[in-house]
Design a protein around this motif. Sequence first.
Motif: not given
Length: 411
Positions: A286-290, A295-301, A307-317, A356-362
């Motif tokens: 979503r962030g890359l396509s909108r 600017q693409p959403l991925i670069k905003l706010g 995205i980095a924090q989500a990657r870290i959280q998932i791998d830790q879990a 929640d992060m993914a919902i916010q981006i969508h």
Amino acid sequence: MDFSNSARSDDYLARLNAFMTEHVLPMESTILAANRQLNPTGDWQSWSTIAEVEQLKKLAKAQGLWNLFLPDDTLGQGLTCTEYAPLAEATGKVIFAPEIFNCNAPDTGNMEVLYHFGSDAQKQQWLTPLLAGDIRSVFCMTEPAVASSDATNMEATVEVDGDELILNGRKWWSTGLGHPNAKVAIFMGRSNTTAPKHAQHAMVLVPLDSDGVSIERMLTASGEYDAPYGHGEVQFNNVRVPKTNLIWDLGKGFAIAQGRLGPGRIHHCMRAIGAAERALELAIQRGLSRVAFGQPLIKLGGNTERIAQARIQIDQARLLTLNAAWKIDNFGVKNAMTEISAIKVAVPNMLQSVVDMAIQIHGGAGVSDDLPLATFAAMARMLRLADGPDEVHMHMVSRLEIAKHIAKVSV
């Protein structure tokens, strides 16, 4: 300690992922739409099996992608808890996928109870059709009138009367009660109030068509009935079943529950990690396509940092969960209590954050039924209560941690 997949696990994972890509994901919107048609009234009696799900189950069974959770190479595929973990993660990416492979809750836990503690007759009557996917089952533990976070509060009773057992009590959040193929429940109640508090309870097999079993209502979770599985409130009013329906023995309810919940928490957590991976993937797409404000959403706010924090959280879990699975496999559930309780806190909270992060981006799409995110969010919130609330598990972790230091001081 090596958490890399075994060759056997990798083989099953490759086949499972291929099945998901070829058969499950293309049918996701169709099946979810069919499930939503069952939701509006909560009338479980009108629910029916979804033809597409039944077809996918037959195909998965034919391909040997069946009963993957059971560590028995005759009745299941013989995978250890650690080997099954990545497979559970893969199925977690689609909310109904576990049923396709006969790996859905509460049936996996109930099958494990019967496998480890059931009599030969109980296995023949109930485990065999459950393993075949011909019937579904229910687990009746939580009660509406007491604080069920402390299961010793349970008020339901199991009374011996000659060759019969008499069951009384009201249960709710009885998972699986809404499935049209649900035929049997495992009922937990007090059988001896004078025994030590963790030796007072029993588990009993109860056919759902028994006299005195009354399904009062189906319960919504975050506004959804979760058809066709469902969580319900059910009354047991002087229900009589043969004493041979008792699992293991009177007073063994808590011992059975510990054996049931250990591997089951690995399954839940790995499926939640799969859901988080799907949510992160959708967020990035979503962030890359909108584009917004040029600017693409991925670069905003601050989205790149999220995205980095989500990657870290998932791998830790994932690492925390694999560690718990490894410890169960090598040392048993009783010696993995800290790790099991830790993942029950960490993983649902991680999923809640990532979704929640993914919902916010969508934006608005994120809370609609067009995507699985709203369902994942509800699942994450429910998991923070299911199998015990966060507070109970944190108390367990702290109690075990403090005990180590008390032991050192007393030496």
